[in-house]
Design a protein around this motif. Structure first.
Motif, mmCIF file in Angstrom:
data_model
loop_
_atom_site.group_PDB
_atom_site.id
_atom_site.type_symbol
_atom_site.label_atom_id
_atom_site.label_comp_id
_atom_site.label_asym_id
_atom_site.label_seq_id
_atom_site.Cartn_x
_atom_site.Cartn_y
_atom_site.Cartn_z
ATOM 1 N N ALA A 19 19.935 -23.885 9.767
ATOM 2 C CA ALA A 19 18.946 -24.930 9.484
ATOM 3 C C ALA A 19 18.855 -25.202 7.996
ATOM 4 O O ALA A 19 18.796 -26.365 7.556
ATOM 5 C CB ALA A 19 17.587 -24.525 10.048
ATOM 6 N N VAL A 20 18.848 -24.140 7.187
ATOM 7 C CA VAL A 20 18.806 -24.298 5.739
ATOM 8 C C VAL A 20 20.091 -24.958 5.245
ATOM 9 O O VAL A 20 20.067 -25.867 4.408
ATOM 10 C CB VAL A 20 18.585 -22.942 5.050
ATOM 11 N N GLY A 21 21.213 -24.498 5.775
ATOM 12 C CA GLY A 21 22.491 -25.062 5.366
ATOM 13 C C GLY A 21 22.602 -26.541 5.680
ATOM 14 O O GLY A 21 23.137 -27.321 4.878
ATOM 15 N N GLU A 22 22.085 -26.941 6.819
ATOM 16 C CA GLU A 22 22.136 -28.360 7.171
ATOM 17 C C GLU A 22 21.284 -29.193 6.217
ATOM 18 O O GLU A 22 21.668 -30.304 5.839
ATOM 19 C CB GLU A 22 21.678 -28.563 8.610
ATOM 20 N N ARG A 23 20.140 -28.662 5.793
ATOM 21 C CA ARG A 23 19.328 -29.361 4.795
ATOM 22 C C ARG A 23 20.111 -29.521 3.487
ATOM 23 O O ARG A 23 20.040 -30.574 2.838
ATOM 24 C CB ARG A 23 18.037 -28.598 4.525
ATOM 25 N N CYS A 24 20.845 -28.486 3.130
ATOM 26 C CA CYS A 24 21.647 -28.556 1.903
ATOM 27 C C CYS A 24 22.704 -29.652 2.013
ATOM 28 O O CYS A 24 22.902 -30.437 1.075
ATOM 29 C CB CYS A 24 22.304 -27.211 1.627
ATOM 30 N N PHE A 25 23.373 -29.724 3.155
ATOM 31 C CA PHE A 25 24.391 -30.764 3.333
ATOM 32 C C PHE A 25 23.766 -32.151 3.375
ATOM 33 O O PHE A 25 24.361 -33.121 2.900
ATOM 34 C CB PHE A 25 25.210 -30.498 4.595
ATOM 35 N N ASN A 26 22.576 -32.272 3.947
ATOM 36 C CA ASN A 26 21.892 -33.567 3.959
ATOM 37 C C ASN A 26 21.613 -34.060 2.540
ATOM 38 O O ASN A 26 21.659 -35.260 2.273
ATOM 39 C CB ASN A 26 20.577 -33.470 4.741
ATOM 40 N N LEU A 27 21.308 -33.131 1.634
ATOM 41 C CA LEU A 27 21.096 -33.495 0.234
ATOM 42 C C LEU A 27 22.411 -33.806 -0.456
ATOM 43 O O LEU A 27 22.519 -34.749 -1.234
ATOM 44 C CB LEU A 27 20.375 -32.357 -0.500
ATOM 45 N N LEU A 28 23.428 -33.011 -0.175
ATOM 46 C CA LEU A 28 24.689 -33.063 -0.902
ATOM 47 C C LEU A 28 25.580 -34.234 -0.493
ATOM 48 O O LEU A 28 26.308 -34.781 -1.324
ATOM 49 C CB LEU A 28 25.438 -31.746 -0.697
ATOM 50 N N CYS A 29 25.505 -34.621 0.771
ATOM 51 C CA CYS A 29 26.442 -35.616 1.306
ATOM 52 C C CYS A 29 25.848 -37.016 1.308
ATOM 53 O O CYS A 29 24.637 -37.192 1.283
ATOM 54 C CB CYS A 29 26.860 -35.225 2.719
ATOM 55 N N ASN A 30 26.718 -38.005 1.382
ATOM 56 C CA ASN A 30 26.270 -39.391 1.254
ATOM 57 C C ASN A 30 25.811 -40.011 2.570
ATOM 58 O O ASN A 30 25.200 -41.078 2.551
ATOM 59 C CB ASN A 30 27.391 -40.241 0.658
ATOM 60 N N SER A 31 26.089 -39.376 3.725
ATOM 61 C CA SER A 31 25.716 -39.992 4.995
ATOM 62 C C SER A 31 25.511 -38.943 6.074
ATOM 63 O O SER A 31 26.026 -37.822 5.995
ATOM 64 C CB SER A 31 26.787 -40.985 5.452
ATOM 65 N N ASP A 32 24.779 -39.340 7.117
ATOM 66 C CA ASP A 32 24.580 -38.469 8.278
ATOM 67 C C ASP A 32 25.904 -38.179 8.969
ATOM 68 O O ASP A 32 26.105 -37.086 9.508
ATOM 69 C CB ASP A 32 23.614 -39.123 9.273
ATOM 70 N N ALA A 33 26.809 -39.154 8.960
ATOM 71 C CA ALA A 33 28.104 -38.960 9.598
ATOM 72 C C ALA A 33 28.905 -37.852 8.915
ATOM 73 O O ALA A 33 29.555 -37.036 9.573
ATOM 74 C CB ALA A 33 28.890 -40.268 9.586
ATOM 75 N N THR A 34 28.838 -37.825 7.583
ATOM 76 C CA THR A 34 29.533 -36.759 6.847
ATOM 77 C C THR A 34 28.938 -35.404 7.183
ATOM 78 O O THR A 34 29.664 -34.432 7.429
ATOM 79 C CB THR A 34 29.451 -37.010 5.336
ATOM 80 N N VAL A 35 27.625 -35.323 7.219
ATOM 81 C CA VAL A 35 26.945 -34.062 7.526
ATOM 82 C C VAL A 35 27.293 -33.581 8.929
ATOM 83 O O VAL A 35 27.635 -32.412 9.131
ATOM 84 C CB VAL A 35 25.418 -34.210 7.375
ATOM 85 N N SER A 36 27.213 -34.467 9.908
ATOM 86 C CA SER A 36 27.487 -34.055 11.289
ATOM 87 C C SER A 36 28.941 -33.632 11.461
ATOM 88 O O SER A 36 29.242 -32.696 12.211
ATOM 89 C CB SER A 36 27.144 -35.186 12.264
ATOM 90 N N GLY A 37 29.854 -34.306 10.744
ATOM 91 C CA GLY A 37 31.258 -33.921 10.819
ATOM 92 C C GLY A 37 31.508 -32.521 10.284
ATOM 93 O O GLY A 37 32.290 -31.754 10.852
ATOM 94 N N ILE A 38 30.822 -32.171 9.189
ATOM 95 C CA ILE A 38 30.977 -30.842 8.592
ATOM 96 C C ILE A 38 30.320 -29.770 9.461
ATOM 97 O O ILE A 38 30.934 -28.758 9.794
ATOM 98 C CB ILE A 38 30.374 -30.817 7.170
ATOM 99 N N THR A 39 29.063 -29.990 9.815
ATOM 100 C CA THR A 39 28.311 -28.943 10.532
ATOM 101 C C THR A 39 28.843 -28.720 11.943
ATOM 102 O O THR A 39 28.723 -27.611 12.471
ATOM 103 C CB THR A 39 26.816 -29.284 10.573
ATOM 104 N N ARG A 40 29.418 -29.740 12.537
ATOM 105 C CA ARG A 40 30.001 -29.557 13.882
ATOM 106 C C ARG A 40 31.114 -28.518 13.855
ATOM 107 O O ARG A 40 31.237 -27.674 14.756
ATOM 108 C CB ARG A 40 30.522 -30.895 14.417
ATOM 109 N N ILE A 41 31.917 -28.535 12.803
ATOM 110 C CA ILE A 41 33.002 -27.558 12.663
ATOM 111 C C ILE A 41 32.459 -26.200 12.219
ATOM 112 O O ILE A 41 32.853 -25.154 12.747
ATOM 113 C CB ILE A 41 34.064 -28.055 11.670
ATOM 114 N N LEU A 42 31.557 -26.209 11.254
ATOM 115 C CA LEU A 42 31.030 -24.934 10.751
ATOM 116 C C LEU A 42 30.319 -24.147 11.845
ATOM 117 O O LEU A 42 30.362 -22.913 11.852
ATOM 118 C CB LEU A 42 30.064 -25.180 9.590
ATOM 119 N N LYS A 43 29.675 -24.840 12.757
ATOM 120 C CA LYS A 43 28.978 -24.151 13.841
ATOM 121 C C LYS A 43 29.938 -23.309 14.669
ATOM 122 O O LYS A 43 29.589 -22.212 15.117
ATOM 123 C CB LYS A 43 28.276 -25.175 14.731
#
Length: 254
Positions: A120-144
């Motif tokens: 949950a914390v990591g996803e918040r970090c990616f939401n701040l770091l990345c330019n779009s929800d699509a980028t975040v979901s693409g990263i976290t889907r694999i990291l999970k």
């Protein structure tokens, strides 16, 4: 006379109570701690000195620039610790690292490690770091699937690579159980793809130089919106693809 004695007795009782006679430990009855009991706090949680930021004792430094493309690193970010929590990650991004291409890219392994510690914390970090929800979901889907053990891939499954963030740091490789140099360093170089004007901003292509894969160049695309002083991660799939399996036991990151 009797009324006078009663009045004097009431006054004495009131005075005794106000002096703390009913509070044997002499603790403040208001519930407000005395100055000596207040927690010690620094005047400021963070300081910035040129290209270095210190946050609660953790230090982050940006240096170098993107000269010529290739495998030789020319831009660097060094740091003493993975951010302790989202608040530190946010402060470091807004205060220093998010203001440069290399600083923004260097926060990718930080966010990966924070996701591994707490999704949950990591996803918040990616939401701040990345330019779009699509980028975040693409990263976290694999990291999970890569960082979080499951019934289909337990912790001892070679597909689970808890050390993936460390693989992006200087000195870390499979043969030394992904033990990076200290302080932690993210080394970067320019990509021949260069800089492109796109709708709403500019894309810059760079490499993170890391030894955890067969090829040391891990492609990263950094976006800066028109009129903004901050940078965002647009794409970085090669930073979370399967790296070389570890040899030995990973000791973790501090």
């Amino acid at each position: 006379m009797k009324n006078l004695s009663l009045a004097l007795a009431c006054i004495a009782f009131w005075a005794f109570g106000c002096k703390g006679g009913g509070n044997q430990n002499n603790t403040p009855i208001t519930g407000i701690a005395s100055q000596s009991e207040q927690p010690a706090e620094a005047v400021s949680e963070s300081t910035i000195d040129g290209n270095t930021m210190t946050y609660k004792g953790h230090t982050y430094t940006v240096s170098g620039e993107f000269n010529s493309p290739g495998k030789i690193p020319t831009a660097f970010v060094t740091f003493t610790n993975i951010p302790f929590d989202y608040e530190e990650f946010e402060a470091v991004y807004n205060g220093l690292l998010g203001k440069s291409i290399q600083g923004t890219a260097a926060m990718i392994p930080m966010a990966i490690e924070m996701y591994a510690r707490n999704a949950a914390v990591g996803e918040r970090c990616f939401n701040l770091l990345c330019n779009s929800d699509a980028t975040v979901s693409g990263i976290t889907r694999i990291l999970k699937t890569k960082l979080v053990p499951s019934e289909h891939a337990p912790a001892n499954d070679p597909y689970i690579q808890r050390y993936m963030a460390a693989a992006l740091l200087k000195g870390a490789k499979a043969d030394n159980a992904y033990s990076p140099d200290m302080p932690y360093t993210v080394e970067m170089a320019a990509s021949p793809n260069g800089v492109h004007n796109v709708t709403g901003g500019t894309d810059t292509f760079i490499y993170i130089i890391a030894e955890g894969w067969d090829t040391v160049q891990r492609g990263v695309e950094i976006f800066q919106a028109d009129g903004s002083t901050m940078y965002k991660v647009y794409n970085c799939p090669s930073c979370y693809t399967q790296c070389k399996n570890i040899k030995g036991e990973w000791q973790g990151l501090q």
